[in-house]
Motif scaffolding. Structure first.
Motif, PDB file in Angstrom:
ATOM      1  N   TRP A 145       9.056  16.386 -13.496  1.00 42.66           N
ATOM      2  CA  TRP A 145      10.056  17.110 -12.703  1.00 42.66           C
ATOM      3  C   TRP A 145      11.036  16.128 -12.079  1.00 42.66           C
ATOM      4  O   TRP A 145      10.696  14.970 -11.834  1.00 42.66           O
ATOM      5  CB  TRP A 145       9.395  17.919 -11.581  1.00 42.66           C
ATOM      6  N   HIS A 146      12.191  16.652 -11.759  1.00 41.33           N
ATOM      7  CA  HIS A 146      13.150  15.852 -10.989  1.00 41.33           C
ATOM      8  C   HIS A 146      12.743  15.934  -9.517  1.00 41.33           C
ATOM      9  O   HIS A 146      12.303  16.992  -9.051  1.00 41.33           O
ATOM     10  CB  HIS A 146      14.553  16.440 -11.180  1.00 41.33           C
ATOM     11  N   PRO A 147      12.857  14.835  -8.754  1.00 41.23           N
ATOM     12  CA  PRO A 147      12.433  14.915  -7.337  1.00 41.23           C
ATOM     13  C   PRO A 147      13.175  15.998  -6.538  1.00 41.23           C
ATOM     14  O   PRO A 147      12.632  16.526  -5.564  1.00 41.23           O
ATOM     15  CB  PRO A 147      12.733  13.519  -6.777  1.00 41.23           C
ATOM     16  N   LEU A 174      14.850   7.798 -15.665  1.00 39.42           N
ATOM     17  CA  LEU A 174      16.121   8.420 -16.027  1.00 39.42           C
ATOM     18  C   LEU A 174      16.298   9.718 -15.244  1.00 39.42           C
ATOM     19  O   LEU A 174      15.527  10.659 -15.406  1.00 39.42           O
ATOM     20  CB  LEU A 174      16.113   8.698 -17.544  1.00 39.42           C
ATOM     21  N   GLY A 175      17.332   9.744 -14.377  1.00 48.08           N
ATOM     22  CA  GLY A 175      17.622  10.952 -13.595  1.00 48.08           C
ATOM     23  C   GLY A 175      18.719  11.763 -14.251  1.00 48.08           C
ATOM     24  O   GLY A 175      19.077  11.524 -15.413  1.00 48.08           O
ATOM     25  N   GLU A 176      19.269  12.693 -13.484  1.00 45.79           N
ATOM     26  CA  GLU A 176      20.289  13.576 -14.059  1.00 45.79           C
ATOM     27  C   GLU A 176      21.687  12.997 -13.889  1.00 45.79           C
ATOM     28  O   GLU A 176      22.359  12.638 -14.848  1.00 45.79           O
ATOM     29  CB  GLU A 176      20.206  14.938 -13.374  1.00 45.79           C
ATOM     30  N   GLN A 177      22.129  12.873 -12.645  1.00 43.44           N
ATOM     31  CA  GLN A 177      23.471  12.376 -12.338  1.00 43.44           C
ATOM     32  C   GLN A 177      23.481  11.942 -10.878  1.00 43.44           C
ATOM     33  O   GLN A 177      22.628  12.383 -10.105  1.00 43.44           O
ATOM     34  CB  GLN A 177      24.504  13.480 -12.548  1.00 43.44           C
ATOM     35  N   PRO A 178      24.427  11.090 -10.480  1.00 45.43           N
ATOM     36  CA  PRO A 178      24.475  10.695  -9.071  1.00 45.43           C
ATOM     37  C   PRO A 178      24.737  11.924  -8.203  1.00 45.43           C
ATOM     38  O   PRO A 178      25.380  12.870  -8.644  1.00 45.43           O
ATOM     39  CB  PRO A 178      25.675   9.740  -8.988  1.00 45.43           C
ATOM     40  N   GLN A 206      25.581  11.134  -2.081  1.00 43.45           N
ATOM     41  CA  GLN A 206      25.451   9.796  -1.463  1.00 43.45           C
ATOM     42  C   GLN A 206      25.556   8.688  -2.504  1.00 43.45           C
ATOM     43  O   GLN A 206      26.098   7.617  -2.228  1.00 43.45           O
ATOM     44  CB  GLN A 206      24.124   9.692  -0.719  1.00 43.45           C
ATOM     45  N   GLU A 207      25.051   8.950  -3.702  1.00 39.51           N
ATOM     46  CA  GLU A 207      25.136   7.948  -4.774  1.00 39.51           C
ATOM     47  C   GLU A 207      26.602   7.754  -5.165  1.00 39.51           C
ATOM     48  O   GLU A 207      27.052   6.639  -5.418  1.00 39.51           O
ATOM     49  CB  GLU A 207      24.326   8.411  -5.993  1.00 39.51           C
ATOM     50  N   ASP A 208      27.346   8.864  -5.179  1.00 35.83           N
ATOM     51  CA  ASP A 208      28.759   8.807  -5.550  1.00 35.83           C
ATOM     52  C   ASP A 208      29.532   7.947  -4.548  1.00 35.83           C
ATOM     53  O   ASP A 208      30.417   7.188  -4.909  1.00 35.83           O
ATOM     54  CB  ASP A 208      29.320  10.238  -5.549  1.00 35.83           C
ATOM     55  N   GLN A 238      25.361   3.498  -5.912  1.00 38.57           N
ATOM     56  CA  GLN A 238      23.989   3.124  -6.287  1.00 38.57           C
ATOM     57  C   GLN A 238      23.204   4.377  -6.662  1.00 38.57           C
ATOM     58  O   GLN A 238      23.308   5.387  -5.965  1.00 38.57           O
ATOM     59  CB  GLN A 238      23.276   2.486  -5.079  1.00 38.57           C
ATOM     60  N   PRO A 239      22.371   4.311  -7.712  1.00 36.32           N
ATOM     61  CA  PRO A 239      21.592   5.499  -8.057  1.00 36.32           C
ATOM     62  C   PRO A 239      20.424   5.709  -7.098  1.00 36.32           C
ATOM     63  O   PRO A 239      19.890   4.758  -6.539  1.00 36.32           O
ATOM     64  CB  PRO A 239      21.081   5.186  -9.471  1.00 36.32           C
ATOM     65  N   PHE A 240      20.073   6.953  -6.917  1.00 35.44           N
ATOM     66  CA  PHE A 240      18.879   7.355  -6.164  1.00 35.44           C
ATOM     67  C   PHE A 240      18.794   6.756  -4.760  1.00 35.44           C
ATOM     68  O   PHE A 240      17.782   6.173  -4.392  1.00 35.44           O
ATOM     69  CB  PHE A 240      17.616   7.000  -6.959  1.00 35.44           C
ATOM     70  N   VAL A 241      19.856   6.909  -3.993  1.00 34.28           N
ATOM     71  CA  VAL A 241      19.797   6.450  -2.599  1.00 34.28           C
ATOM     72  C   VAL A 241      19.776   7.626  -1.615  1.00 34.28           C
ATOM     73  O   VAL A 241      19.547   7.429  -0.439  1.00 34.28           O
ATOM     74  CB  VAL A 241      20.974   5.504  -2.251  1.00 34.28           C
ATOM     75  N   THR A 250      18.318   4.787 -13.641  1.00 32.49           N
ATOM     76  CA  THR A 250      19.645   5.194 -14.123  1.00 32.49           C
ATOM     77  C   THR A 250      19.716   6.706 -14.265  1.00 32.49           C
ATOM     78  O   THR A 250      18.748   7.414 -13.970  1.00 32.49           O
ATOM     79  CB  THR A 250      20.001   4.467 -15.437  1.00 32.49           C
ATOM     80  N   ASN A 251      20.850   7.184 -14.697  1.00 31.90           N
ATOM     81  CA  ASN A 251      21.070   8.621 -14.838  1.00 31.90           C
ATOM     82  C   ASN A 251      21.634   8.956 -16.209  1.00 31.90           C
ATOM     83  O   ASN A 251      22.318   8.128 -16.830  1.00 31.90           O
ATOM     84  CB  ASN A 251      22.069   9.091 -13.770  1.00 31.90           C
ATOM     85  N   ALA A 252      21.385  10.195 -16.630  1.00 32.72           N
ATOM     86  CA  ALA A 252      21.906  10.646 -17.925  1.00 32.72           C
ATOM     87  C   ALA A 252      23.431  10.731 -17.876  1.00 32.72           C
ATOM     88  O   ALA A 252      24.122  10.454 -18.846  1.00 32.72           O
ATOM     89  CB  ALA A 252      21.320  12.016 -18.265  1.00 32.72           C
TER      90      ALA A 252
HETATM   91  N1  URA Z   1      19.625  12.675  -8.521  1.00 30.91           N
HETATM   92  C1  URA Z   1      19.669  12.009  -9.683  1.00 30.91           C
HETATM   93  O1  URA Z   1      19.297  12.520 -10.730  1.00 30.91           O
HETATM   94  N2  URA Z   1      20.124  10.763  -9.674  1.00 30.91           N
HETATM   95  C2  URA Z   1      20.542  10.142  -8.597  1.00 30.91           C
HETATM   96  O2  URA Z   1      20.961   8.996  -8.685  1.00 30.91           O
HETATM   97  C3  URA Z   1      20.453  10.862  -7.384  1.00 30.91           C
HETATM   98  C4  URA Z   1      20.013  12.139  -7.358  1.00 30.91           C
END
Ligand code: URA
Length: 484
Positions: A445-447, A324-328, A331-333, A337-340, A364-366
């Motif tokens: 941590w978030h990447p 679970l990430g934060e938000q796109p 590039q995701e927007d 696709q998430p996390f690209v 996915t993202n929150a």
């Molecule tokens: N950071 C996030 O948390 N989610 C993504 O999809 C991309 C960057």
């Protein structure tokens, strides 16, 4: 067929057209071509005159053409309309007029109406440019130019606007860069470069106190009770927002207005009236909204307004591990696709080092829409507000119920907050897994936190922590059966 080569400017077209009329060349017998502009900088003074380097300007024979004042203004304005056919079209208009066909200057005529439309559109672009260019003072007080601006006009109105600013900004030097050229005022003369930005990117090197004052003033004039979103977007079209320092305030102010500030502002007026006070439950006073039928149709908060699209989760329908990430991000927007983007690439490294694969996990993202603020031409990530995280929990809950992962890895504070539905400190949770939703959760941590580290060893430490959290998640997702 005659080919006429001109510079892409009104004065060159005018000279070439008068020469062509002197030869009585019919519009359909001319092919208009643009000369390569090799010169790095053309210079123009405020009383700009036709370019004597133009081949046609050197022609000894020029037709004497008397056009009405109105037609002259229409031709001049329409010449800035972005259309590769504009010079051929303007010649056709001039040719018809020259041959006595006055109807060409009427809006009821087919060419006349096209001419009016072109001129109108250019005048609008001129007005917009004057209204929406925002100069920023350079941080270095000795810098030349002292003020810089980036702007993306709808038509070729840079030269026109540059002359306007040159007359109004006195001896201060400034630079306006656009995707198709730049204008530089050195305090005494205007320099135009049709090829693109002048050397150096000054757009971000600014710390403008006046801008801070302007933003404070703009905020103070905003009255949520009188907000009319349609009128606001009509007067300040969204496509100009990225160049406006005040624009990043608008979505927040609108959503604040919607989520209570409007009612509060009205309430202060209403509250001062005499009358009987009737207690109303806050819950029941809220308007009842239909739940959104799909993520794309979601209007539970305002983030959809400035995002390209909603980004939903991806991965196996019954994945054992959910990341679970934060938000796109940007590039995701764009890709949906998430996390690209860069953070996603780093996450892939951690996934692989942990002995997992991206295909195995549900990503996915929150928050499902990209929240950003304009910074020059870039869209800078902005942390979602708690109310946006809360609004988007609607979708996360659906994903949790559908996938039912054995382990959820919360990447960063926003993800953890979304999962726990309360603001907590990430540091308090990173040390040990905890139980939630009938399974386990691991916080790390978030990447992008790794990406923000200044040196490589700090980055490696954070990446190591994320990897260890994923190893732990893997072990929790696939517990080894106890012997016997
Ligand atoms: N950071 C996030 O948390 N989610 C993504 O999809 C991309 C960057």
């Amino acid at each position: 067929m005659r080919t006429i080569v001109i510079e892409d400017r009104f004065a060159a077209w005018r000279a070439a057209s008068l020469a062509a009329l002197a030869e009585d060349l019919r519009p359909e017998s001319i092919q208009w071509r643009l000369a390569e502009t090799g010169a790095p900088q053309q210079q123009a003074s405020l009383d700009y005159t036709p370019d004597s380097r133009s081949p046609a300007a050197a022609s000894p024979r020029m037709a004497e053409v008397q056009v009405s004042k109105e037609l002259a203004a229409l031709l001049k304005d329409a010449a800035s309309f972005r259309d590769p056919e504009r010079w051929a079209f303007l010649y056709k208009v001039l040719w018809r007029w020259h041959h006595g066909d006055r109807s060409v200057a009427s809006a009821a005529d087919i060419d006349g109406s096209r001419l009016y439309r072109m001129a109108k559109s250019v005048r609008r672009a001129q007005h917009d440019m004057i209204a929406y260019v925002r100069f920023r003072k350079q941080r270095d007080t000795q810098a030349v130019p002292e003020y810089v601006a980036w702007y993306e006009p709808d038509h070729d109105v840079l030269e026109w606007a540059a002359e306007h600013f040159a007359q109004r900004m006195g001896r201060s030097s400034w630079l306006i860069t656009t995707p198709r050229g730049a204008a530089f005022w050195d305090g005494g003369a205007l320099h135009l470069d049709a090829r693109g930005a002048l050397p150096g990117d000054h757009r971000y090197d600014s710390e403008d106190e006046a801008e801070a004052l302007w933003i404070a003033y703009y905020r103070s004039t905003f009255n949520p009770a009188r907000l009319n979103e349609e009128a606001l977007e009509q007067h300040m079209p969204v496509r100009f927002w990225k160049g406006l320092p005040e624009a990043h305030l608008i979505p927040g102010m609108i959503s604040e207005a919607r989520s209570g500030a409007r009612r509060l502002a009205q309430a202060s007026g209403v509250g001062s009236l005499d009358g009987k006070v009737i207690a109303v439950e806050a819950e029941t006073a809220q308007p009842v909204r239909e739940p959104p039928s799909s993520l794309d149709a979601c209007r539970r908060c305002d983030l959809w307004r400035h995002a390209t699209q909603a980004v939903s989760g991806v991965g196996p329908a019954r994945a054992r591990i959910m990341l679970l990430g934060e938000q796109p991000g940007d590039q995701e927007d764009l890709s949906g696709q998430p996390f690209v983007g860069p953070a996603g690439q780093l996450l892939s490294v951690a996934i692989e080092r942990a002995g997992l694969s991206r295909e195995q996990v549900y990503l996915t993202n929150a928050v499902k829409h990209f929240k950003w603020e304009p910074r020059g031409k870039r869209r800078l990530h902005k942390t979602p507000a708690q109310r946006e995280v809360e609004a988007c929990y609607y979708w996360l809950e659906r994903e949790l119920n559908a996938v039912r992962p054995a382990v959820i890895v919360a990447l960063g504070a926003t993800a953890l907050t979304a999962l726990l539905r309360e603001k907590v400190s990430l540091r308090d949770y990173v040390s040990a897994p905890f139980e939630i939703h009938g399974g386990w959760a691991v916080a790390t941590w978030h990447p992008s936190f790794a990406l923000r580290q200044q040196d490589e060893s700090a980055r490696d430490t954070v990446l190591g922590d994320i990897t260890r959290a994923l190893v732990r998640a893997r072990a929790l997702a696939n517990p080894t059966p106890s012997p016997g």
